[in-house]
Design a protein around this motif. Structure first.
Motif, PDB file in Angstrom:
ATOM      1  N   GLN A  29      64.242 108.450  -7.942  1.00 45.15           N
ATOM      2  CA  GLN A  29      63.783 107.641  -7.357  1.00 45.15           C
ATOM      3  C   GLN A  29      62.285 107.202  -7.897  1.00 45.15           C
ATOM      4  N   ASP A  37      67.520  96.621  -6.702  1.00 50.22           N
ATOM      5  CA  ASP A  37      67.670  97.714  -6.113  1.00 50.22           C
ATOM      6  C   ASP A  37      68.751  98.490  -6.655  1.00 50.22           C
ATOM      7  N   ALA A  38      68.470  99.596  -7.585  1.00 50.28           N
ATOM      8  CA  ALA A  38      69.528 100.129  -8.267  1.00 50.28           C
ATOM      9  C   ALA A  38      70.425 100.964  -7.415  1.00 50.28           C
ATOM     10  N   SER A  39      71.504 101.237  -7.935  1.00 45.54           N
ATOM     11  CA  SER A  39      72.426 102.007  -7.435  1.00 45.54           C
ATOM     12  C   SER A  39      72.288 103.557  -7.647  1.00 45.54           C
ATOM     13  N   THR A  67      76.808 102.866   1.214  1.00 44.19           N
ATOM     14  CA  THR A  67      76.171 102.913  -0.093  1.00 44.19           C
ATOM     15  C   THR A  67      75.280 101.687  -0.438  1.00 44.19           C
ATOM     16  N   GLY A  68      74.983 101.007   0.628  1.00 44.05           N
ATOM     17  CA  GLY A  68      74.187  99.593   0.404  1.00 44.05           C
ATOM     18  C   GLY A  68      74.695  98.948  -0.585  1.00 44.05           C
ATOM     19  N   LYS A  69      75.957  98.862  -0.758  1.00 44.25           N
ATOM     20  CA  LYS A  69      76.586  97.811  -1.786  1.00 44.25           C
ATOM     21  C   LYS A  69      77.523  96.993  -1.061  1.00 44.25           C
ATOM     22  N   SER A 172      79.013 106.068  -6.519  1.00 43.16           N
ATOM     23  CA  SER A 172      77.700 105.730  -5.897  1.00 43.16           C
ATOM     24  C   SER A 172      77.361 106.340  -4.446  1.00 43.16           C
ATOM     25  N   ARG A 175      71.357 103.638  -2.503  1.00 43.70           N
ATOM     26  CA  ARG A 175      70.572 102.746  -3.283  1.00 43.70           C
ATOM     27  C   ARG A 175      69.396 103.604  -3.632  1.00 43.70           C
ATOM     28  N   SER A 177      66.401 102.569  -3.052  1.00 39.28           N
ATOM     29  CA  SER A 177      65.360 102.195  -1.848  1.00 39.28           C
ATOM     30  C   SER A 177      65.757 103.230  -0.678  1.00 39.28           C
ATOM     31  N   SER A 214      70.115 106.701 -11.722  1.00 35.17           N
ATOM     32  CA  SER A 214      70.186 105.418 -11.110  1.00 35.17           C
ATOM     33  C   SER A 214      70.892 104.400 -12.008  1.00 35.17           C
ATOM     34  N   THR A 215      70.991 103.312 -11.707  1.00 32.89           N
ATOM     35  CA  THR A 215      71.569 102.201 -12.775  1.00 32.89           C
ATOM     36  C   THR A 215      71.190 102.359 -14.083  1.00 32.89           C
TER      37      THR A 215
END
Length: 230
Positions: A29, A37-39, A67-69, A172, A175, A177, A214-215
């Motif tokens: 993070q 907002d990266a995965s 997953t926030g996606k 994933s 996120r 965040s 992260s991404t």
């Protein structure tokens, strides 16, 4: 010519150092600087031989915090199931028109759910859907008569996974965040699921390594002992 050692910056993450899970999440993070907002992604290297069919590890996990996606779902079903699929939240619903679209190269979805009676029509799409991980499979629940239930589960955080040819499971887990505690809980649910799927023919160390990234960040290694006793 002698190779000069790389000087570590005080705020750099030590290469190949192993961290406790909570600290590893926090490091990813802190070292993610994308404008979006990266995965948060996990890679779990398993002690299996994926070339052997009895050692393949695949399954599904329902993350407690998702997953926030936004997951785009296509349901390929007969007309009598279309309405319930739409009401459950499917993004695309139909059959022959979408099969024709896919045959022309359209794959702008994340999950495809279908019925056993429709699978025969999807056989010709294997070369398109297979490499993208989109081919429905009864082992992960994406071939079912209860399409509405599966749509709700996927929208609620259910994710399919499969070890790749190197024996690594990628997924994933949220996120960047997300609150650290939520990511940790998602990861532990993933590990519990994978440990339960250990093939009987797999000998020796099962979870060889765990890394988070992260991404746009590099991997942070996690102490794999967290998988012991799950």
């Amino acid at each position: 010519m002698a190779i000069k050692p790389i000087k570590k910056r005080s705020n750099a993450v030590a290469v190949k150092e192993v961290y406790p899970l909570s600290e590893a999440v926090e490091l990813v993070q802190k070292h993610t600087f994308t404008k979006f907002d990266a995965s948060m992604d996990i890679a779990i290297r398993l002690g299996i031989d994926p070339k052997k069919s009895d050692q393949m590890v695949r399954g599904t996990v329902t993350f407690p915090h998702g997953t926030g996606k936004k997951c785009r779902i296509l349901v390929l079903c007969t007309a009598d199931k279309e309405q319930e699929a739409k009401l459950a939240g499917a993004d695309y619903v139909g059959l022959d028109d979408y099969i024709a679209k896919i045959a022309q190269g359209w794959t702008d979805v994340d999950v495809i759910i279908t019925m056993p009676t429709v699978m025969a029509k999807l056989g010709k799409l294997g070369t398109i859907l297979g490499p993208r991980g989109l081919m429905p499979n009864p082992k992960v629940g994406t071939v079912t008569m209860d399409v509405a239930k599966m749509v709700k589960e996927v929208k609620g955080g259910k994710v399919s996974f499969k070890a790749d040819k190197y024996g690594i499971v990628h997924s994933s887990v949220g996120r960047v965040s997300f609150a650290k505690e939520k990511i940790v809980e998602n990861i532990m649910e993933m590990l519990r699921t994978i440990v339960k799927l250990k093939p009987a023919s797999s000998k020796g160390l099962y979870v060889n390594s765990i890394s988070l990234s992260s991404t746009m960040s590099r991997g942070i290694f996690v102490d794999r002992s967290i998988s012991v006793g799950l």
